[in-house]
Write a protein that holds these residues in place. Sequence first.
Motif, PDB file in Angstrom:
ATOM      1  N   CYS A  72     -25.313  12.770 -17.108  1.00  0.00           N
ATOM      2  CA  CYS A  72     -24.806  14.136 -17.323  1.00  0.00           C
ATOM      3  C   CYS A  72     -24.329  14.710 -15.989  1.00  0.00           C
ATOM      4  N   PRO A  73     -23.286  14.132 -15.394  1.00  0.00           N
ATOM      5  CA  PRO A  73     -22.869  14.537 -14.045  1.00  0.00           C
ATOM      6  C   PRO A  73     -22.398  15.977 -13.945  1.00  0.00           C
ATOM      7  N   TRP A  74     -21.995  16.574 -15.066  1.00  0.00           N
ATOM      8  CA  TRP A  74     -21.530  17.959 -15.035  1.00  0.00           C
ATOM      9  C   TRP A  74     -22.692  18.918 -14.789  1.00  0.00           C
ATOM     10  N   ASN A  75     -23.937  18.480 -15.018  1.00  0.00           N
ATOM     11  CA  ASN A  75     -25.097  19.312 -14.697  1.00  0.00           C
ATOM     12  C   ASN A  75     -25.451  19.179 -13.218  1.00  0.00           C
ATOM     13  N   SER A  76     -25.848  17.991 -12.807  1.00  0.00           N
ATOM     14  CA  SER A  76     -26.155  17.707 -11.392  1.00  0.00           C
ATOM     15  C   SER A  76     -27.009  18.789 -10.744  1.00  0.00           C
ATOM     16  N   GLY A  77     -27.979  19.297 -11.497  1.00  0.00           N
ATOM     17  CA  GLY A  77     -28.863  20.314 -10.957  1.00  0.00           C
ATOM     18  C   GLY A  77     -28.281  21.708 -10.946  1.00  0.00           C
TER      19      GLY A  77
ATOM     20  N   ASN B 241     -30.529  15.956  -6.856  1.00  0.00           N
ATOM     21  CA  ASN B 241     -29.723  16.989  -7.498  1.00  0.00           C
ATOM     22  C   ASN B 241     -30.485  18.290  -7.722  1.00  0.00           C
ATOM     23  N   CYS B 242     -31.803  18.241  -7.574  1.00  0.00           N
ATOM     24  CA  CYS B 242     -32.616  19.429  -7.845  1.00  0.00           C
ATOM     25  C   CYS B 242     -32.862  20.291  -6.612  1.00  0.00           C
ATOM     26  N   GLY B 243     -32.054  20.117  -5.591  1.00  0.00           N
ATOM     27  CA  GLY B 243     -32.156  21.000  -4.437  1.00  0.00           C
ATOM     28  C   GLY B 243     -33.171  20.530  -3.413  1.00  0.00           C
TER      29      GLY B 243
ATOM     30  N   GLY C 214     -36.486  19.063  -4.698  1.00  0.00           N
ATOM     31  CA  GLY C 214     -36.379  17.912  -5.587  1.00  0.00           C
ATOM     32  C   GLY C 214     -37.210  18.027  -6.842  1.00  0.00           C
ATOM     33  N   GLU C 215     -37.725  19.220  -7.158  1.00  0.00           N
ATOM     34  CA  GLU C 215     -38.632  19.384  -8.302  1.00  0.00           C
ATOM     35  C   GLU C 215     -37.889  19.292  -9.626  1.00  0.00           C
ATOM     36  N   PHE C 216     -38.485  18.533 -10.548  1.00  0.00           N
ATOM     37  CA  PHE C 216     -37.849  18.211 -11.826  1.00  0.00           C
ATOM     38  C   PHE C 216     -38.950  18.108 -12.861  1.00  0.00           C
ATOM     39  N   GLY C 217     -38.835  18.839 -13.978  1.00  0.00           N
ATOM     40  CA  GLY C 217     -39.930  18.801 -14.932  1.00  0.00           C
ATOM     41  C   GLY C 217     -39.663  19.524 -16.228  1.00  0.00           C
ATOM     42  N   THR C 218     -40.635  20.334 -16.669  1.00  0.00           N
ATOM     43  CA  THR C 218     -40.615  20.977 -17.974  1.00  0.00           C
ATOM     44  C   THR C 218     -40.915  22.465 -17.828  1.00  0.00           C
ATOM     45  N   ALA C 219     -40.582  23.224 -18.883  1.00  0.00           N
ATOM     46  CA  ALA C 219     -40.808  24.667 -18.835  1.00  0.00           C
ATOM     47  C   ALA C 219     -41.055  25.216 -20.237  1.00  0.00           C
TER      48      ALA C 219
ATOM     49  N   LEU D  36     -38.356  23.485 -22.646  1.00  0.00           N
ATOM     50  CA  LEU D  36     -37.324  22.725 -21.953  1.00  0.00           C
ATOM     51  C   LEU D  36     -37.895  21.465 -21.322  1.00  0.00           C
ATOM     52  N   ASN D  37     -37.135  20.383 -21.361  1.00  0.00           N
ATOM     53  CA  ASN D  37     -37.455  19.151 -20.655  1.00  0.00           C
ATOM     54  C   ASN D  37     -36.294  18.793 -19.737  1.00  0.00           C
ATOM     55  N   GLU D  38     -36.580  17.954 -18.752  1.00  0.00           N
ATOM     56  CA  GLU D  38     -35.574  17.507 -17.780  1.00  0.00           C
ATOM     57  C   GLU D  38     -34.813  18.687 -17.178  1.00  0.00           C
ATOM     58  N   VAL D  39     -35.575  19.579 -16.576  1.00  0.00           N
ATOM     59  CA  VAL D  39     -34.983  20.770 -15.967  1.00  0.00           C
ATOM     60  C   VAL D  39     -35.468  20.877 -14.527  1.00  0.00           C
ATOM     61  N   CYS D  40     -34.533  21.097 -13.599  1.00  0.00           N
ATOM     62  CA  CYS D  40     -34.888  21.323 -12.197  1.00  0.00           C
ATOM     63  C   CYS D  40     -35.568  22.692 -12.060  1.00  0.00           C
ATOM     64  N   ALA D  41     -36.432  22.811 -11.073  1.00  0.00           N
ATOM     65  CA  ALA D  41     -37.061  24.109 -10.812  1.00  0.00           C
ATOM     66  C   ALA D  41     -36.006  25.167 -10.510  1.00  0.00           C
ATOM     67  N   THR D  42     -34.953  24.773  -9.810  1.00  0.00           N
ATOM     68  CA  THR D  42     -33.881  25.717  -9.489  1.00  0.00           C
ATOM     69  C   THR D  42     -33.135  26.156 -10.748  1.00  0.00           C
TER      70      THR D  42
END
Length: 325
Positions: free
Chosen positions: A55-60, A120-122, A125-130, A85-91
Amino acid sequence: MRRRPGRAGAAAAAILTAAAALVLAVLVRESPEEPSGPSEIRVLHYNLCGAAAVCPWNSGGSGPGTSVERVVKEASSFGPDLVTLNEVCATQYEALLKQLEEVGLRMHGTYASSQDNVPNCGPTGEFGTAVLSRAPIEPEEPDYLRFTRTGDETYTNGGRTVSVRRGLLCAPTLVAGEPLLACTAHTYARAPEQLREIRDRLAEDAVPAGTPVLLAGDLNLQPNEPALGYLYAHPAGDGDRPTGRFLEGDETDRKWFSQGSTGGVVCTGSEPERCRNGEPTAADRKIDYVFADTRHFSGGHSDARVFEESDHAMLTAVFTRRPKG
């Protein structure tokens, strides 16, 4: 000295007052900010594919054309009580809360990272769920149960390898003034015992007494998998003995009973009321779910909608609360 209106003026004022009240009633009824009634709970679930290469259009990112913008748009029209939400950057999570508030849909949230080396998460680098809720979440600190069954999963990026810390994220919150525990998980297909850990954490004697439970997530397993028996309250077929206490949003949709997802159970005989099947959520597979506990919910329905921003469908589900007593 203020003049008192005559009869004609009073009648006109009364008409204008009535008209204004009618307009206000219509606006309140149509506004996405209007909370659902006490007998109905609305849930939106989405695997954002927020930073994956597919999903390159997301890229964080969180701007136009991203999954974040999609969640804001769909939540504005659907008016969910809860968003998972899953697969979501903290940013992206922080940006989403801000964008929702900007469109008049203020929500409270809690976030947990499963890894911290996703470029991609800034910077972090945090990546997770919400989990997001219209009502406050108390306490605000993440209620995150890390799975002990990991399948020895690791993730390598930028020359650094980390252990992936998947888990169950829960948010103690309110819906229509009543307590509710809203949870999400993104489980690993090679560690199906993670679903047993979810079952045990959300067992009736493990949550506050009388508290309804909702669970949504990308479970990376299909409805006919034995591990789904840890969650579903009804069997996949003869001889199956599930140990779960949940109903799933799509399990009563008859149009999927005989033509559902690959890996779904085909239910055609004896006119069953429910079927462990449903609309596909990732290509031709159903691996994303929205569950509600059977003690507090009597039924519901779910829809899967595919958008180009993610490789998973967005699920919207509506559940009916059982009357108290």
